[in-house]
Design an enzyme around this catalytic site. Structure first.
Site, PDB file in Angstrom:
ATOM      1  CD  GLU A 166      -2.935  -1.106   2.258  1.00  0.00           C
ATOM      2  OE1 GLU A 166      -2.793  -0.337   3.219  1.00  0.00           O
ATOM      3  OE2 GLU A 166      -3.937  -1.815   2.119  1.00  0.00           O
ATOM      4  CD  GLU A 354      -3.763  -6.052   4.231  1.00  0.00           C
ATOM      5  OE1 GLU A 354      -4.608  -5.232   4.671  1.00  0.00           O
ATOM      6  OE2 GLU A 354      -2.541  -5.817   4.225  1.00  0.00           O
TER       7      GLU A 354
END
Ligand SMILES: OC[C@@H]1[C@@H](O)[C@H](O)[C@@H](O)c2[nH]c(CCc3ccccc3)c[n+]21
Length: 448
Positions: A166, A354
């Site tokens: 991220e 995720e």
């Protein structure tokens, strides 16, 4: 009951990250990370919680692997703490730190669980932050050196590597909003950080290829499905800008070799040019083997002239369900995202690296009846199933998270785990969702 059967080789996993579970923040020669500094700064983290002990995974990893085996995971995604390997970010290797991860990988392989390593999940060595951190282009070469130490040590045993987790969060929560370490509020610097992270991704992929390692390498991006609240031009323009801000800012460089035009122009008008060197974009957009997707919720956008961010306002429909993070539960968004990625960006394999939810889990008589998490996961598994049926190459799914852990600025107040952690005793308890997931994995299917 109808069963949705997943492909035979579909990978069922779960994910964690070093700072969120390991603890032992100053043990066995580990150097300080920016999250050690940030969490030790009063007022930054809910309840002034820190990752000093967390889930004590550094000492309890064998027990935790037994629990992964009990659930029946095919694979386990975790991150390596850079300052545990290189306490000063560069130079001297901390052999005890390296030994921990060598042992972790060996134990996982012995348990029949495939290790997937994230090289960077936010815990930059503080020594490098003192030289400017990711805003300093020198950090890129130290990241490549750090990656090379791990490729040399673990490359023969680990077959799937993720360069970054991220970069959007690292850049915009760490350097623009200041909500995450290092807590800087400077959007121009955040843009340079985003670029340097992408260049570091490119150079690590290049190093991985040069070492001729057998595994696969990719990157994990937090992505969301963006929808316009209405058909008006203003709302649609705001949604398009949000799409560029959240998704395009990293997807476009990695898969198209350029930044999204509209937003790049807005930023240049506002902040001037960032430092982009010759060859950077080619480096960033070189071929990768898979894309990791972290999906949690959608973004429903309308235009609001009073909004502090380019007229973009997020809408939260009253009739929707929300998690304990106040994130709207919107499983269709995962289907829409997967099909969009496959149609507009890449035919490469996709992994949900995720997906999961925080709910106010209660442990009663040694049990956690987290039916809402079971429902959340089942609905999102169904979206993945639909995408696979439509030909999207989704190869695996990692539930966030294996166990309750340090939820960044929220500290220990948010529980995402399949396993409940009592932080006073460090006792682990499988939640109902863990037993449900165990059956999904065993049957490689979900009942609907
Ligand atoms: O918030 C749950 C998890 C974190 O615990 C993981 O470390 C991180 O990879 C992760 N990313 C997201 C989605 C993006 C996001 C991150 C932080 C705050 C808000 C949104 C959710 N999560």
């Amino acid at each position: 009951m109808t069963k949705l059967q997943f492909p035979l080789d579909f990978v069922w996993g779960s994910a964690t990250s070093s700072y969120q579970i390991e603890g032992a923040y100053d043990e066995d020669g580990k150097g300080e990370s920016i999250w050690d500094i940030f969490s030790h700064t009063l007022g930054k983290i809910n309840n002034n919680d820190t990752g000093d002990v967390a889930c004590d995974h550094y000492h309890r990893y064998k027990e935790d692997i037994e629990l992964m085996k009990e659930i029946g995971l095919d694979s386990y995604r975790f991150s390596i703490s850079w300052p545990r390997i290189l306490p000063n970010g560069k130079g001297e290797i901390n052999q005890k730190g390296l030994n921990f991860y060598k042992e972790l990988v060996d134990q996982l392989l012995e348990a029949g669980i495939e290790p997937v390593i994230t090289l960077y999940h936010w815990d930059l060595p503080q020594a490098l932050q003192e030289e400017g951190g990711w805003a300093n282009r020198d950090t890129i070469k130290y990241f490549v050196k750090y990656a090379e130490v791990l490729f040399d040590e673990l490359g023969a045993k680990v077959s799937q590597w993720i360069t970054h987790n991220e970069p959007w969060v690292v850049s915009f929560l760490g350097y623009a909003e200041g909500e995450h370490a290092p807590g800087i509020k400077d959007r121009k610097q955040a843009l340079q950080v985003a670029h340097n992270l992408l260049v570091s991704h490119g150079l690590v992929v290049k190093k991985f290829r040069e070492l001729d390692l057998t595994g696969d390498i990719g990157i994990t991006l937090n992505l969301t499905s963006v929808y316009s609240y209405s058909e008006t031009d203003k709302d649609q323009e705001a949604a398009q800008l949000m799409e560029e801000y959240i998704n395009g800012w990293f997807l476009d460089p990695v898969f198209k070799g350029s930044y999204p035009k509209k937003l790049a122009q807005i930023y240049e008008n506002q902040f001037g040019k960032i430092d982009i060197q010759a060859g950077d974009m080619d480096l960033i957009s070189q071929e990768i083997d898979f894309l990791g997707i972290n999906y949690y919720s959608r973004a429903l956008i309308n235009y609001n002239p009073n909004s502090k961010f380019y007229g973009i306002e997020s809408i939260k429909p009253a009739e929707s369900d929300y998690t304990a993070m106040n994130w709207e539960i919107y499983p269709d968004g995962l289907y829409d995202l997967l099909t969009k990625l496959n149609q507009e960006y890449t035919n490469k394999p996709l992994y949900i690296t995720e997906n999961g939810a925080a709910f106010d889990d209660q442990i009663i008589a040694g049990q956690v009846n987290d039916q809402r998490r079971i429902n959340y996961l089942k609905e999102h598994f169904k979206s993945v199933y639909r995408a696979i049926q439509d030909g999207v190459p989704v190869r695996g799914y990692y539930v966030w998270s294996l166990m309750d852990n340090f939820e960044w600025a929220y500290g220990y107040s948010k529980r995402f785990g399949l396993i409940y952690v009592d932080y006073n005793t460090q006792k682990r308890t499988l939640k109902d969702s863990a037993y449900w997931y165990q059956q999904v994995i065993e049957e490689n299917s979900i009942g609907i």
